[in-house]
Design an enzyme around this catalytic site. Sequence first.
Site, PDB file in Angstrom:
ATOM      1  N   ASP A 254       0.883  -1.171   0.000  1.00 31.28           N
ATOM      2  CA  ASP A 254       0.000   0.000   0.000  1.00 31.28           C
ATOM      3  C   ASP A 254       0.919   1.218   0.000  1.00 31.28           C
ATOM      4  O   ASP A 254       2.140   1.091   0.118  1.00 31.28           O
ATOM      5  CB  ASP A 254      -0.891  -0.016   1.265  1.00 31.28           C
ATOM      6  CG  ASP A 254      -1.799   1.207   1.345  1.00 31.28           C
ATOM      7  OD1 ASP A 254      -2.390   1.568   0.314  1.00 31.28           O
ATOM      8  OD2 ASP A 254      -1.904   1.816   2.432  1.00 31.28           O
ATOM      9  N   SER A 255       0.308   2.405  -0.090  1.00 32.86           N
ATOM     10  CA  SER A 255       1.124   3.613   0.031  1.00 32.86           C
ATOM     11  C   SER A 255       1.574   3.812   1.478  1.00 32.86           C
ATOM     12  O   SER A 255       2.578   4.470   1.724  1.00 32.86           O
ATOM     13  CB  SER A 255       0.318   4.824  -0.437  1.00 32.86           C
ATOM     14  OG  SER A 255      -0.839   4.960   0.364  1.00 32.86           O
TER      15      SER A 255
ATOM     16  N   TYR B 218      -1.121   8.287  -2.776  1.00 33.23           N
ATOM     17  CA  TYR B 218      -1.231   7.890  -4.180  1.00 33.23           C
ATOM     18  C   TYR B 218      -2.479   8.502  -4.826  1.00 33.23           C
ATOM     19  O   TYR B 218      -2.522   8.714  -6.024  1.00 33.23           O
ATOM     20  CB  TYR B 218      -1.356   6.363  -4.289  1.00 33.23           C
ATOM     21  CG  TYR B 218      -0.052   5.596  -4.296  1.00 33.23           C
ATOM     22  CD1 TYR B 218       1.140   6.172  -3.880  1.00 33.23           C
ATOM     23  CD2 TYR B 218      -0.034   4.269  -4.729  1.00 33.23           C
ATOM     24  CE1 TYR B 218       2.321   5.439  -3.886  1.00 33.23           C
ATOM     25  CE2 TYR B 218       1.147   3.530  -4.748  1.00 33.23           C
ATOM     26  CZ  TYR B 218       2.322   4.116  -4.328  1.00 33.23           C
ATOM     27  OH  TYR B 218       3.484   3.396  -4.341  1.00 33.23           O
ATOM     28  N   GLY B 219      -3.495   8.722  -4.000  1.00 34.67           N
ATOM     29  CA  GLY B 219      -4.831   9.038  -4.526  1.00 34.67           C
ATOM     30  C   GLY B 219      -4.975  10.374  -5.220  1.00 34.67           C
ATOM     31  O   GLY B 219      -5.994  10.638  -5.847  1.00 34.67           O
TER      32      GLY B 219
ATOM     33  N   CYS C 143      -4.252  -1.768  -1.870  1.00 31.87           N
ATOM     34  CA  CYS C 143      -4.430  -0.351  -2.192  1.00 31.87           C
ATOM     35  C   CYS C 143      -5.451  -0.257  -3.315  1.00 31.87           C
ATOM     36  O   CYS C 143      -5.225  -0.801  -4.401  1.00 31.87           O
ATOM     37  CB  CYS C 143      -3.074   0.212  -2.624  1.00 31.87           C
ATOM     38  SG  CYS C 143      -3.153   1.861  -3.344  1.00 31.87           S
ATOM     39  N   ASN C 144      -6.575   0.383  -3.039  1.00 35.11           N
ATOM     40  CA  ASN C 144      -7.626   0.505  -4.066  1.00 35.11           C
ATOM     41  C   ASN C 144      -7.165   1.345  -5.241  1.00 35.11           C
ATOM     42  O   ASN C 144      -7.531   1.078  -6.382  1.00 35.11           O
ATOM     43  CB  ASN C 144      -8.862   1.180  -3.469  1.00 35.11           C
ATOM     44  CG  ASN C 144      -9.628   0.262  -2.553  1.00 35.11           C
ATOM     45  OD1 ASN C 144     -10.572  -0.393  -2.960  1.00 35.11           O
ATOM     46  ND2 ASN C 144      -9.206   0.189  -1.297  1.00 35.11           N
ATOM     47  N   THR C 145      -6.394   2.397  -4.943  1.00 31.40           N
ATOM     48  CA  THR C 145      -5.954   3.293  -6.015  1.00 31.40           C
ATOM     49  C   THR C 145      -5.115   2.512  -7.032  1.00 31.40           C
ATOM     50  O   THR C 145      -5.330   2.605  -8.241  1.00 31.40           O
ATOM     51  CB  THR C 145      -5.149   4.469  -5.409  1.00 31.40           C
ATOM     52  OG1 THR C 145      -5.916   5.027  -4.332  1.00 31.40           O
ATOM     53  CG2 THR C 145      -4.869   5.525  -6.432  1.00 31.40           C
TER      54      THR C 145
ATOM     55  N   GLU D  10      -2.619   9.104   8.217  1.00 26.00           N
ATOM     56  CA  GLU D  10      -1.162   8.953   8.319  1.00 26.00           C
ATOM     57  C   GLU D  10      -0.580   9.892   9.384  1.00 26.00           C
ATOM     58  O   GLU D  10       0.475   9.635   9.938  1.00 26.00           O
ATOM     59  CB  GLU D  10      -0.497   9.212   6.953  1.00 26.00           C
ATOM     60  CG  GLU D  10      -0.795   8.135   5.901  1.00 26.00           C
ATOM     61  CD  GLU D  10      -0.025   6.835   6.104  1.00 26.00           C
ATOM     62  OE1 GLU D  10       1.015   6.850   6.798  1.00 26.00           O
ATOM     63  OE2 GLU D  10      -0.483   5.793   5.575  1.00 26.00           O
TER      64      GLU D  10
ATOM     65  N   CYS E  41     -11.044   2.693  -0.029  1.00 24.11           N
ATOM     66  CA  CYS E  41      -9.621   2.964   0.244  1.00 24.11           C
ATOM     67  C   CYS E  41      -9.285   2.186   1.507  1.00 24.11           C
ATOM     68  O   CYS E  41     -10.044   2.232   2.485  1.00 24.11           O
ATOM     69  CB  CYS E  41      -9.391   4.453   0.472  1.00 24.11           C
ATOM     70  SG  CYS E  41      -7.739   4.853   1.106  1.00 24.11           S
ATOM     71  N   THR E  42      -8.159   1.484   1.483  1.00 27.09           N
ATOM     72  CA  THR E  42      -7.855   0.600   2.614  1.00 27.09           C
ATOM     73  C   THR E  42      -7.541   1.362   3.904  1.00 27.09           C
ATOM     74  O   THR E  42      -7.602   0.805   4.991  1.00 27.09           O
ATOM     75  CB  THR E  42      -6.677  -0.340   2.281  1.00 27.09           C
ATOM     76  OG1 THR E  42      -5.592   0.434   1.743  1.00 27.09           O
ATOM     77  CG2 THR E  42      -7.098  -1.400   1.284  1.00 27.09           C
ATOM     78  N   HIS E  43      -7.219   2.635   3.771  1.00 30.21           N
ATOM     79  CA  HIS E  43      -6.979   3.424   4.986  1.00 30.21           C
ATOM     80  C   HIS E  43      -8.261   3.627   5.807  1.00 30.21           C
ATOM     81  O   HIS E  43      -8.211   3.870   7.006  1.00 30.21           O
ATOM     82  CB  HIS E  43      -6.454   4.816   4.627  1.00 30.21           C
ATOM     83  CG  HIS E  43      -4.985   4.879   4.344  1.00 30.21           C
ATOM     84  ND1 HIS E  43      -4.427   4.420   3.176  1.00 30.21           N
ATOM     85  CD2 HIS E  43      -3.950   5.369   5.080  1.00 30.21           C
ATOM     86  CE1 HIS E  43      -3.120   4.642   3.206  1.00 30.21           C
ATOM     87  NE2 HIS E  43      -2.799   5.211   4.354  1.00 30.21           N
TER      88      HIS E  43
HETATM   89  N1  DGL Z   1      -4.763   3.039   0.779  1.00 34.52           N
HETATM   90  C1  DGL Z   1      -4.735   3.308  -0.609  1.00 34.52           C
HETATM   91  C2  DGL Z   1      -6.050   3.042  -1.285  1.00 34.52           C
HETATM   92  O1  DGL Z   1      -6.702   2.083  -0.919  1.00 34.52           O
HETATM   93  C3  DGL Z   1      -3.982   4.523  -1.068  1.00 34.52           C
HETATM   94  C4  DGL Z   1      -4.313   5.810  -0.443  1.00 34.52           C
HETATM   95  C5  DGL Z   1      -3.427   6.939  -0.909  1.00 34.52           C
HETATM   96  O2  DGL Z   1      -2.206   6.844  -0.812  1.00 34.52           O
HETATM   97  O3  DGL Z   1      -3.988   7.934  -1.398  1.00 34.52           O
HETATM   98  O4  DGL Z   1      -6.456   3.700  -2.196  1.00 34.52           O
END
Ligand code: DGL
Length: 274
Positions: A13-14, A45-46, A76-78, A153, A185-187
Amino acid sequence: MVESRNRRIGLFDSGVGGLTVLKQMYHRLPQESILYFGDTARLPYGTRSQAEILQFVREIIDWMLTQDVKMIIMACNTSSAIALESLQKEYDIPILGLILPGARAAVRVGQRIGVIATPATAASNAYRQAVQEVDPATRVWQIGCPEFVMLIEQNQLHSAYTKQIAQEYLQPLLEQKIDTLIYGCTHYRHLEHIFRLIVPSYVKIIDPAEHIVIAAKKELELMGIKSNRPALATRFYVSGSPKDFAQLSRQWLGYVPLVHSQQLNIPVEISDQI
Ligand code: DGL
């Protein structure tokens, strides 16, 4: 040499979002050994372009292959929304993403589905496409939530500002009377305590982290590469500060992980737009 089935699974993931997938791995596939990578020097990443995301994910997979993993899970969904399809064609190793497992789980329970996600995932339309491939009559609303990842984060999990911004992001979905909410988003599961206060209790929450691990289990069985030995301790690597990652992760892992530094091709300047 390690027998093929007992090699590690690479999960990335990021940042700390992938820990929500890692926890599902511990729960559902406790025998699997994991190599975790967080690209913390380059998050979020998003809000990045497709070209950047594709390049970063390629670098991560190339590095993971040098670590002899047997499967890669994009936690990571992105990355899953932007890069999965192309990279599955480029690499021989099985690579799994979150969108399809999450979308299929949502279609099973809902007809009016809201998705909260990063701007890149929302703009990609990946969740709507995946849901409507299964059932074209299901309605889908996708909201880009640019601030959540950095708030998580920075460990702002309980601040008044985080609650307020969550209310703002969710409002348009509540107005559409959604019956199902996907964490795109996994976060975001790290903010579950806030979402539960805002979203009515009849709205079903789908966390694709659970469903990607169910899919991984099936794939490992199908390919005959499910581990048959107790798992080794998870190996953590990040591109940013190992100390910061270890401190932040502790609240979710229940222990302070030993985190190593791994530089990929950083820094990278790409001007391509989404
Ligand atoms: N956790 C990631 C996701 O599921 C990336 C989030 C990010 O870095 O913007 O999209």
